[in-house]
Scaffold this motif. Structure first.
Motif, PDB file in Angstrom:
ATOM      1  N   TYR A  32       0.522  -1.481   0.335  1.00  0.00           N
ATOM      2  CA  TYR A  32      -0.007   0.083  -0.017  1.00  0.00           C
ATOM      3  C   TYR A  32       0.910   1.464   0.189  1.00  0.00           C
ATOM      4  O   TYR A  32       0.477   1.934  -0.914  1.00  0.00           O
ATOM      5  CB  TYR A  32      -0.858   0.051   1.375  1.00  0.00           C
ATOM      6  N   ALA A  33       1.984   1.595   1.022  1.00  0.00           N
ATOM      7  CA  ALA A  33       2.833   2.573   0.576  1.00  0.00           C
ATOM      8  C   ALA A  33       3.053   2.691  -0.928  1.00  0.00           C
ATOM      9  O   ALA A  33       3.870   3.602  -0.968  1.00  0.00           O
ATOM     10  CB  ALA A  33       4.229   2.578   2.181  1.00  0.00           C
ATOM     11  N   LEU A  34       3.670   1.557  -1.125  1.00  0.00           N
ATOM     12  CA  LEU A  34       4.671   2.251  -2.116  1.00  0.00           C
ATOM     13  C   LEU A  34       3.731   2.496  -3.227  1.00  0.00           C
ATOM     14  O   LEU A  34       4.034   3.244  -3.939  1.00  0.00           O
ATOM     15  CB  LEU A  34       5.223  -0.079  -2.719  1.00  0.00           C
ATOM     16  N   THR A  35       2.500   1.986  -3.138  1.00  0.00           N
ATOM     17  CA  THR A  35       1.494   2.365  -4.283  1.00  0.00           C
ATOM     18  C   THR A  35       0.681   3.724  -4.345  1.00  0.00           C
ATOM     19  O   THR A  35       0.840   4.745  -4.785  1.00  0.00           O
ATOM     20  CB  THR A  35       0.210   0.763  -4.819  1.00  0.00           C
ATOM     21  N   LYS A  36       0.741   4.243  -2.837  1.00  0.00           N
ATOM     22  CA  LYS A  36       0.086   5.103  -2.351  1.00  0.00           C
ATOM     23  C   LYS A  36       1.796   6.084  -2.649  1.00  0.00           C
ATOM     24  O   LYS A  36       1.499   7.669  -3.107  1.00  0.00           O
ATOM     25  CB  LYS A  36       0.012   5.882  -1.085  1.00  0.00           C
TER      26      LYS A  36
END
Length: 174
Positions: A32-36
């Motif tokens: 999630y952090a990487l996509t965000k």
């Protein structure tokens, strides 16, 4: 930053005395952090790593991967992923379900194997969004229909994803 998140994740796996094995929660959180952070390709690489790690992917892991697939316009992979989740759990997919997607699937199944949990409304919505963002309205609507056939009740998230998938590409910001 995403760089710090990746460094912390790798530190967990380090050879020191405090080694903490990565869990499904840590994989999903980092995806999630990487996509965000605008790095969905790295999230998908982490998804591949997760599948070979021995950690059992949860629904949250699948959702995190599907969100990254939507950002990367990997609609076929998203459909394959949801289809594999359905096949694993036989949510009426054998009678009517996955056949509706046969015309749009690539065939790989997203690499899930026996590890796939049953898809929830959020997973379907992310898959529908991936199709819609890639301009694949028919695939998005097929996946929406499959969600209903499989017994998953569409919520606002899935309806909004399906409605957005019906917009012309220009209206979607392309």
């Amino acid at each position: 930053t995403a760089r710090a998140a990746v460094a912390l994740f790798r530190q967990m796996q380090g050879p020191s005395w405090h080694r903490v094995p990565p869990s499904a929660v840590s994989y999903a959180t980092l995806m999630y952090a990487l996509t965000k952070a605008g790095r969905p390709a790295e999230a998908l690489a982490l998804w591949d790593e997760l599948q070979s790690s021995g950690v059992r992917p949860t629904v949250r892991c699948h959702h995190a991967a599907l969100v990254a697939m939507a950002d990367e316009l990997q609609w076929r992979l998203a459909v394959d992923t949801v289809s594999a989740m359905l096949r694993k759990h036989g949510r009426r997919a054998r009678e009517s379900g996955v056949r509706a997607l046969d015309g749009v699937r690539g065939g790989g199944g997203g690499g899930m194997g026996a590890k796939a949990p049953a898809p929830d409304e959020a997973c379907f919505a992310a898959g529908i969004s991936a199709c819609g963002r890639a301009g694949q309205t028919r695939a998005a609507l097929n996946l929406f229909d499959e969600m209903k056939r499989s017994g998953v009740t569409p919520g606002a998230r899935a309806f909004c994803a399906a409605i957005s998938a019906c917009e012309p590409p220009r209206a979607r910001g392309k």
